[in-house]
Enzyme design. Structure first.
Site, PDB file in Angstrom:
ATOM      1  N   HIS A 177       0.858  -1.184   0.000  1.00  0.00           N
ATOM      2  CA  HIS A 177       0.000   0.000   0.000  1.00  0.00           C
ATOM      3  C   HIS A 177       0.888   1.227   0.000  1.00  0.00           C
ATOM      4  O   HIS A 177       1.883   1.293   0.712  1.00  0.00           O
ATOM      5  CB  HIS A 177      -0.937   0.007   1.210  1.00  0.00           C
ATOM      6  CG  HIS A 177      -0.278  -0.352   2.506  1.00  0.00           C
ATOM      7  ND1 HIS A 177      -0.004  -1.655   2.848  1.00  0.00           N
ATOM      8  CD2 HIS A 177       0.174   0.409   3.533  1.00  0.00           C
ATOM      9  CE1 HIS A 177       0.583  -1.686   4.026  1.00  0.00           C
ATOM     10  NE2 HIS A 177       0.716  -0.438   4.467  1.00  0.00           N
ATOM     11  N   HIS A 219       1.036   4.906   1.107  1.00  0.00           N
ATOM     12  CA  HIS A 219       0.422   5.927   1.947  1.00  0.00           C
ATOM     13  C   HIS A 219       0.547   7.275   1.239  1.00  0.00           C
ATOM     14  O   HIS A 219       1.604   7.598   0.691  1.00  0.00           O
ATOM     15  CB  HIS A 219       1.170   6.076   3.281  1.00  0.00           C
ATOM     16  CG  HIS A 219       1.068   4.924   4.214  1.00  0.00           C
ATOM     17  ND1 HIS A 219       0.149   4.878   5.242  1.00  0.00           N
ATOM     18  CD2 HIS A 219       1.781   3.778   4.314  1.00  0.00           C
ATOM     19  CE1 HIS A 219       0.312   3.759   5.931  1.00  0.00           C
ATOM     20  NE2 HIS A 219       1.307   3.077   5.400  1.00  0.00           N
TER      21      HIS A 219
END
Ligand code: AMP
Ligand code: ZN
Length: 112
Positions: A98, A100
């Protein structure tokens, strides 16, 4: 597969979705560290940045491009930060990569 973010992509766990296409999914972080804090994830399960292969290069580029587009849409014209945490010492807690994206406050360097 017992992966939190795969379940979010599949809609089995609710999220505050921002954007989705055939390759990526973006949603607000549940524990925001800035006024804007969202995550961009690939729909393909990739556990860590270390697991990215040659065939994944395009989707990782698309994650960054999506981050840039959404950051602007969410009002981060003054700037924003993008972060990949990788493995334990990198501070990774969810093992589905992921990106951020944090914005709308002044970021400091170095990070903690
Ligand atoms: P990391 O420490 O880089 O693995 O980041 C994982 C991030 O996922 C953290 O910022 C968490 O707040 C966020 N997170 C965990 N569970 C959820 C969830 N159900 N919905 C949205 N964000 C989440
Ligand atoms: Zn996954």
């Amino acid at each position: 597969m017992d992966c939190l973010f795969c379940k979010i992509i599949d809609g089995k766990i609710p999220s505050k979705k921002i954007y989705e296409d055939d390759q990526v999914f973006a949603f607000h972080d549940i524990n925001p560290q800035a006024p804007v804090h969202f995550l961009v994830i690939p729909k393909k399960h990739i556990a860590t940045l270390d697991d990215v292969t040659e065939e994944d290069r395009a989707v990782v580029g698309h994650m960054l491009y999506t981050a840039q587009k959404l950051a602007k849409e969410l009002g981060c014209e003054a700037g924003y930060r993008t972060v990949f945490n990788c493995n334990e010492q990198g501070g990774q807690t969810v093992y589905h990569i992921h990106l951020h994206v944090l914005g709308k406050r002044q970021m400091t360097w170095p990070p903690g």
